[in-house]
Scaffold this motif. Structure first.
Motif, PDB file in Angstrom:
ATOM      1  N   UNK A  96      42.820  68.382  48.071  1.00  0.00           N
ATOM      2  CA  UNK A  96      42.369  67.036  48.439  1.00  0.00           C
ATOM      3  C   UNK A  96      42.200  66.186  47.187  1.00  0.00           C
ATOM      4  N   UNK A  97      41.736  66.780  46.092  1.00  0.00           N
ATOM      5  CA  UNK A  97      41.593  66.009  44.857  1.00  0.00           C
ATOM      6  C   UNK A  97      42.949  65.556  44.334  1.00  0.00           C
ATOM      7  N   UNK A  98      43.981  66.429  44.417  1.00  0.00           N
ATOM      8  CA  UNK A  98      45.318  66.003  43.982  1.00  0.00           C
ATOM      9  C   UNK A  98      45.801  64.830  44.819  1.00  0.00           C
ATOM     10  N   UNK A  99      45.530  64.875  46.104  1.00  0.00           N
ATOM     11  CA  UNK A  99      45.937  63.765  46.968  1.00  0.00           C
ATOM     12  C   UNK A  99      45.204  62.481  46.575  1.00  0.00           C
ATOM     13  N   UNK A 100      43.929  62.609  46.249  1.00  0.00           N
ATOM     14  CA  UNK A 100      43.164  61.442  45.820  1.00  0.00           C
ATOM     15  C   UNK A 100      43.649  60.927  44.467  1.00  0.00           C
ATOM     16  N   UNK A 101      43.994  61.831  43.540  1.00  0.00           N
ATOM     17  CA  UNK A 101      44.533  61.426  42.240  1.00  0.00           C
ATOM     18  C   UNK A 101      45.830  60.650  42.441  1.00  0.00           C
ATOM     19  N   UNK A 102      46.711  61.184  43.291  1.00  0.00           N
ATOM     20  CA  UNK A 102      47.977  60.499  43.578  1.00  0.00           C
ATOM     21  C   UNK A 102      47.731  59.100  44.136  1.00  0.00           C
ATOM     22  N   UNK A 103      46.836  59.003  45.103  1.00  0.00           N
ATOM     23  CA  UNK A 103      46.565  57.713  45.744  1.00  0.00           C
ATOM     24  C   UNK A 103      45.930  56.734  44.761  1.00  0.00           C
ATOM     25  N   UNK A 104      45.008  57.227  43.937  1.00  0.00           N
ATOM     26  CA  UNK A 104      44.322  56.358  42.980  1.00  0.00           C
ATOM     27  C   UNK A 104      45.295  55.847  41.925  1.00  0.00           C
ATOM     28  N   UNK A 105      46.155  56.719  41.422  1.00  0.00           N
ATOM     29  CA  UNK A 105      47.143  56.305  40.411  1.00  0.00           C
ATOM     30  C   UNK A 105      48.127  55.298  41.008  1.00  0.00           C
ATOM     31  N   UNK A 106      48.601  55.567  42.214  1.00  0.00           N
ATOM     32  CA  UNK A 106      49.541  54.641  42.858  1.00  0.00           C
ATOM     33  C   UNK A 106      48.898  53.272  43.056  1.00  0.00           C
ATOM     34  N   UNK A 107      47.654  53.252  43.508  1.00  0.00           N
ATOM     35  CA  UNK A 107      46.966  51.976  43.723  1.00  0.00           C
ATOM     36  C   UNK A 107      46.783  51.224  42.412  1.00  0.00           C
ATOM     37  N   UNK A 108      46.438  51.947  41.349  1.00  0.00           N
ATOM     38  CA  UNK A 108      46.219  51.297  40.054  1.00  0.00           C
ATOM     39  C   UNK A 108      47.500  50.660  39.528  1.00  0.00           C
ATOM     40  N   UNK A 109      48.613  51.392  39.613  1.00  0.00           N
ATOM     41  CA  UNK A 109      49.865  50.844  39.095  1.00  0.00           C
ATOM     42  C   UNK A 109      50.439  49.769  40.022  1.00  0.00           C
ATOM     43  N   UNK A 110      50.180  49.874  41.330  1.00  0.00           N
ATOM     44  CA  UNK A 110      50.575  48.793  42.236  1.00  0.00           C
ATOM     45  C   UNK A 110      49.808  47.515  41.901  1.00  0.00           C
ATOM     46  N   UNK A 111      48.519  47.679  41.589  1.00  0.00           N
ATOM     47  CA  UNK A 111      47.698  46.529  41.187  1.00  0.00           C
ATOM     48  C   UNK A 111      48.283  45.872  39.937  1.00  0.00           C
ATOM     49  N   UNK A 112      48.671  46.692  38.964  1.00  0.00           N
ATOM     50  CA  UNK A 112      49.259  46.153  37.738  1.00  0.00           C
ATOM     51  C   UNK A 112      50.558  45.415  38.047  1.00  0.00           C
ATOM     52  N   UNK A 113      51.422  46.036  38.843  1.00  0.00           N
ATOM     53  CA  UNK A 113      52.694  45.406  39.185  1.00  0.00           C
ATOM     54  C   UNK A 113      52.512  44.074  39.878  1.00  0.00           C
ATOM     55  N   UNK A 114      51.592  44.007  40.818  1.00  0.00           N
ATOM     56  CA  UNK A 114      51.325  42.770  41.554  1.00  0.00           C
ATOM     57  C   UNK A 114      50.790  41.686  40.615  1.00  0.00           C
ATOM     58  N   UNK A 115      49.871  42.085  39.744  1.00  0.00           N
ATOM     59  CA  UNK A 115      49.302  41.106  38.804  1.00  0.00           C
ATOM     60  C   UNK A 115      50.363  40.596  37.835  1.00  0.00           C
ATOM     61  N   UNK A 116      51.234  41.478  37.380  1.00  0.00           N
ATOM     62  CA  UNK A 116      52.284  41.046  36.451  1.00  0.00           C
ATOM     63  C   UNK A 116      53.303  40.135  37.126  1.00  0.00           C
ATOM     64  N   UNK A 117      53.634  40.421  38.381  1.00  0.00           N
ATOM     65  CA  UNK A 117      54.577  39.562  39.099  1.00  0.00           C
ATOM     66  C   UNK A 117      54.045  38.145  39.217  1.00  0.00           C
ATOM     67  N   UNK A 118      52.739  38.006  39.377  1.00  0.00           N
ATOM     68  CA  UNK A 118      52.134  36.684  39.558  1.00  0.00           C
ATOM     69  C   UNK A 118      51.907  35.953  38.235  1.00  0.00           C
ATOM     70  N   UNK A 119      51.973  36.682  37.114  1.00  0.00           N
ATOM     71  CA  UNK A 119      51.651  36.083  35.816  1.00  0.00           C
ATOM     72  C   UNK A 119      52.868  35.458  35.150  1.00  0.00           C
ATOM     73  N   UNK A 120      52.625  34.390  34.422  1.00  0.00           N
ATOM     74  CA  UNK A 120      53.668  33.780  33.598  1.00  0.00           C
ATOM     75  C   UNK A 120      53.943  34.694  32.414  1.00  0.00           C
ATOM     76  N   UNK A 121      55.113  34.568  31.818  1.00  0.00           N
ATOM     77  CA  UNK A 121      55.512  35.436  30.710  1.00  0.00           C
ATOM     78  C   UNK A 121      54.472  35.448  29.596  1.00  0.00           C
TER      79      UNK A 121
END
Length: 191
Positions: A25-50
């Motif tokens: 269960x911890x591995x599943x939570x690690x996977x989900x937490x990492x995916x959410x963190x990098x999705x957050x970064x990707x979304x923020x970068x898409x919205x940001x100017x260069x």
């Protein structure tokens, strides 16, 4: 685990029907937490100017330094991961997922800047990820010696170095991955 099952409204048997043990269960939570963190970064970068992308990356890194739920359990899990083949396999999968997320970010920056990196983007992602992981560990151990802002600087240095290499007429990327790719693309000789 009984508390988790109770809060989720499951019996202990139902819990074990879905996960073999606490590590699973911890591995599943690690996977989900990492995916959410990098999705957050990707979304923020898409919205940001260069011009503000580096600030977005630094802000994201600073949030990653903050205490997170289950952080101690995650740390123990990662520490123990290297002791078993299954643990190494699970950790490799987490790193692979994180590197793929970094590749998506790099591809976006390449497109926005209008360049193609002269090294395999997967290598660049691994280097960028290693810089972040190492600086995070050093900062957490000694924030005065290794300020969190060094992350943004290091990522900028990495980009500037690679972009300077592109501009150099003498630069020839040396990469086993590229060499192997060239060999695979070359016509095979028959005897």
């Amino acid at each position: 685990m009984e508390e988790i099952a109770e809060r989720a409204g499951f019996t202990r048997g139902a819990f074990y029907a879905n996960w073999a043990d606490k590590a699973e269960i911890l591995w599943e939570l690690v996977d989900a937490e990492a995916a959410a963190a990098f999705d957050e970064l990707g979304t923020a970068l898409e919205a940001a100017e260069l011009g503000s992308k580096l600030a977005v990356v630094q802000s994201w890194f600073d949030r990653r330094l903050q205490p997170r739920p289950l952080q101690l359990a995650f740390n123990e899990l990662v520490q123990q991961a290297g002791l078993t083949p299954e643990g190494r396999k699970r950790m490799a999968a987490v790193f692979d997922s994180e590197r793929r997320a970094v590749v998506r970010v790099i591809r976006e920056v390449e497109a926005e800047v209008g360049v193609e990196l002269p090294i395999p983007v997967e290598h660049f992602a691994a280097i960028a990820h290693a810089i972040g992981s190492g600086l995070m560990q050093q900062h957490l151990a000694d924030p005065d010696a290794v300020p969190s802002t060094l992350f943004g600087d290091a990522e900028a240095y990495l980009w500037f170095g690679v972009l300077a290499a592109i501009a150099s007429p003498d630069f020839t990327p040396r990469s086993p991955l590229r060499e192997r790719s060239k060999q695979e693309d070359a016509p095979s000789a028959t005897i």
